[in-house]
Design an enzyme around this catalytic site. Structure first.
Site, PDB file in Angstrom:
ATOM      1  N   GLU A   3      30.495  31.688  48.127  1.00  0.00           N
ATOM      2  CA  GLU A   3      31.863  31.816  46.814  1.00  0.00           C
ATOM      3  C   GLU A   3      31.180  32.320  46.301  1.00  0.00           C
ATOM      4  O   GLU A   3      30.024  32.743  45.822  1.00  0.00           O
ATOM      5  CB  GLU A   3      31.389  30.886  45.926  1.00  0.00           C
ATOM      6  CG  GLU A   3      32.448  29.394  44.543  1.00  0.00           C
ATOM      7  CD  GLU A   3      31.732  30.761  43.317  1.00  0.00           C
ATOM      8  OE1 GLU A   3      32.153  32.246  42.481  1.00  0.00           O
ATOM      9  OE2 GLU A   3      30.896  30.097  42.811  1.00  0.00           O
ATOM     10  N   CYS A  16      32.006  32.229  37.050  1.00  0.00           N
ATOM     11  CA  CYS A  16      32.674  33.464  38.173  1.00  0.00           C
ATOM     12  C   CYS A  16      33.874  32.956  38.016  1.00  0.00           C
ATOM     13  O   CYS A  16      34.934  33.933  38.815  1.00  0.00           O
ATOM     14  CB  CYS A  16      32.468  32.709  39.654  1.00  0.00           C
ATOM     15  SG  CYS A  16      30.489  32.175  39.743  1.00  0.00           S
TER      16      CYS A  16
END
Length: 542
Positions: A293, A327
């Site tokens: 990720e 994120c």
């Protein structure tokens, strides 16, 4: 228990403590903050369950006060990386052969330790070492970490229970083996829970790991490692290696037993891993699994039917909680001209009330960014925006690193939807806003989808359901986690499995069975009950 089919029922998410004034949890957290702020921890390597001190040391400091040293850590060399791989491979067979219910029991014990015995230790370490306020630490290093440990056994039960059909003459089954080798885990600074889960996900499925924790989150990562060991994770199953990423990766990615990467971090680093693995593919015993990720340029897209107050709140919370270092943080917004003045007024009013400062002052909504490199990078975007004819700073813009790495919540009004701060990842308390003409809704949706290479999170604000469905259609591939009338942050384990595609990663969805199954190598087993004794078939007969 061996003669039983055991199943973990779906757990409930860990309740979030409020830390309201006068509460017992507030008092206990403040005591732990005071304790940790007045001590210096020595952080060793942990290989095969043993603490190793190399003598090559560096400091862990507070982002809110970078002269304040929290810990001294020992850096590994290539020698210790080889030792860690050897320890992992030595531990592998016994751990892989341990029944999954026993591995799950260790994870559930760790969850209880996090929830009760060490909740304030983990939260205080995350606050001081990573500059999270009490609420941001609570939902991370307590609740999300605990949720991963409790939900993963439930997801594992689903995977192990998924079996093929068997006709009357044979028995078919699938064995979900761990990978053949070790898993390399590289964890980020911004979420303690991610650092935990990147290790426990493969470990629960019978794998062993070599863990490279982020230098800027070493304090909380070290405590997490110690708690997992106390919970019963055997020596060598997880090996903790502070130090240079390039030193560790150079050994790991050239080792024949390398079987996979579990990564959260920058897109460029993950792409470099992918390239190196491709170049080294003939060296490995198996094709490694690469799970990552990475970056994001997360958006809030607003339709003219939206509520300005809801949009403004989503912008402030989504962009500026934890200084925009999630994120999933909102980093760009597209707002229709008819709503812009109302949204702008409300955002500026909220920002006028927000306080910024040390995490130990619970009245501060915004704290410091993680380190000087991050500070300088973010400040660079702000300074360029101040000088650009394509942008205007309408809130914030001041940066000061004299004591801590503090950057005001900053709003950039971009004249172009492709201005640099509208398309590039900044990872700080900066949101860029592009105001579009109401009638260009679909045209602007297309720009949102195509202007940035990332596809992690995004949200649509609209009360017009047709507008929602149009956005859902045009932004289908623009975000792995898509929100309707909500900020694009705050995914909860078991509720919104997390991950994105394009330049944002492999979209293997942490917080669900989808991530766990990546750490298995299934084997199909067929047992024929009465084997044939004649090679011929009926069609051969005359």
């Amino acid at each position: 228990m061996k003669n039983a089919t055991f199943n973990f029922r779906e757990p409930k998410n860990e309740p979030v403590y409020s830390y309201a004034p006068g509460s017992e949890e507030r008092r206990l957290l403040q005591e732990e903050l005071e304790k940790q702020a007045n001590m210096q921890v020595e952080i060793p390597l942990i290989i095969g369950g043993k603490e190793i001190r190399t003598g090559n040391t560096a400091k862990v400091v507070m982002p809110c006060d970078h002269k304040h040293v929290l810990a001294t850590y020992h850096k590994c060399t290539e020698k210790e990386v080889h030792m860690a791989i050897e320890a992992a491979m030595e531990a592998k067979e016994a751990w892989a052969n341990l029944p999954w219910i026993e591995r799950s029991s260790i994870m559930l014990r760790a969850a209880e330790l996090f929830a009760k015995k060490y909740r304030y230790v983990m939260n205080a370490a995350t606050m001081l070492g990573q500059a999270k306020n009490a609420m941001q630490a609570e939902i991370d290093s307590a609740c999300e970490a605990i949720d991963f440990m409790r939900f993963n056994p439930h997801f594992a039960a689903k995977i192990y229970g998924e079996q093929p059909m068997s006709p009357q003459d044979c028995i078919n089954r699938i064995e979900y083996r761990p990978l053949e080798g070790f898993v390399y885990t590289i964890t980020p600074f911004n979420f303690t829970a991610i650092a935990v889960n990147l290790n426990i996900s493969p470990v629960l499925m019978g794998n062993v790991t070599v863990w490279k924790p982020a230098t800027t989150s070493l304090l909380s990562s070290y405590y997490a490692m110690k708690i997992l060991m106390e919970a019963g994770v055997p020596a060598g199953v997880i090996n903790f290696l502070p130090g240079s990423g390039s030193v560790i990766s150079n050994v790991v990615l050239n080792h024949k037993d390398f079987a996979g990467i579990h990564f959260t971090g920058s897109t460029s680093v993950f792409q470099s891993f992918w390239k190196t693995v491709g170049e080294n593919i003939a060296k490995y015993n198996t094709y490694p699994k690469l799970v990552g990720e990475t970056g994001g340029k997360d958006f809030i897209f607003v339709h003219k039917s939206a509520c300005a107050k809801e949009v403004a709140t989503a912008i402030v919370r989504g962009a500026f909680e934890f200084q925009g270092q999630k994120c999933s943080a909102a980093s760009r917004a597209f707002i229709p001209a008819s709503l812009w003045q109302d949204v702008k007024k409300r955002v500026l009013y909220m920002l006028s009330e927000i306080k910024m400062g040390d995490v130990r002052d619970f009245s501060n909504f915004v704290n410091a960014v993680i380190d000087e490199n991050s500070f300088d990078n973010i400040a660079g975007y702000i300074e360029r925006a101040k000088k650009s004819n394509e942008a205007e700073i309408i809130a914030g813009g001041r940066c000061d690193k004299s004591v801590g790495y503090f950057i005001e919540p900053t709003v950039i009004l971009a004249k172009s939807p492709t201005y640099e701060s509208m398309v590039e990842e900044i990872f700080g308390p900066v949101i860029s806003i592009y105001v579009y003409e109401d009638e260009k809704y679909i045209e602007t949706l297309k720009i949102c989808d195509s202007a940035s290479p990332y596809a992690l999170t995004g949200s649509i604000f609209a009360h017009d359901r047709y507008a929602v469905m149009i956005a859902d259609q045009y932004l289908r591939n623009a975000a792995g986690n898509f929100y309707i009338n909500d900020k694009p942050t705050g995914a909860v384990v078991g509720q919104q499995p997390f991950g994105g595609a394009r330049a944002s990663g492999t979209n293997d969805k942490a917080g669900s069975y989808l991530n766990l199954i990546r750490w298995t190598s299934p084997r199909t087993i067929k047992e024929t009950l009465i084997p044939p004794t004649d090679y011929t078939y009926s069609f051969l007969k005359k």
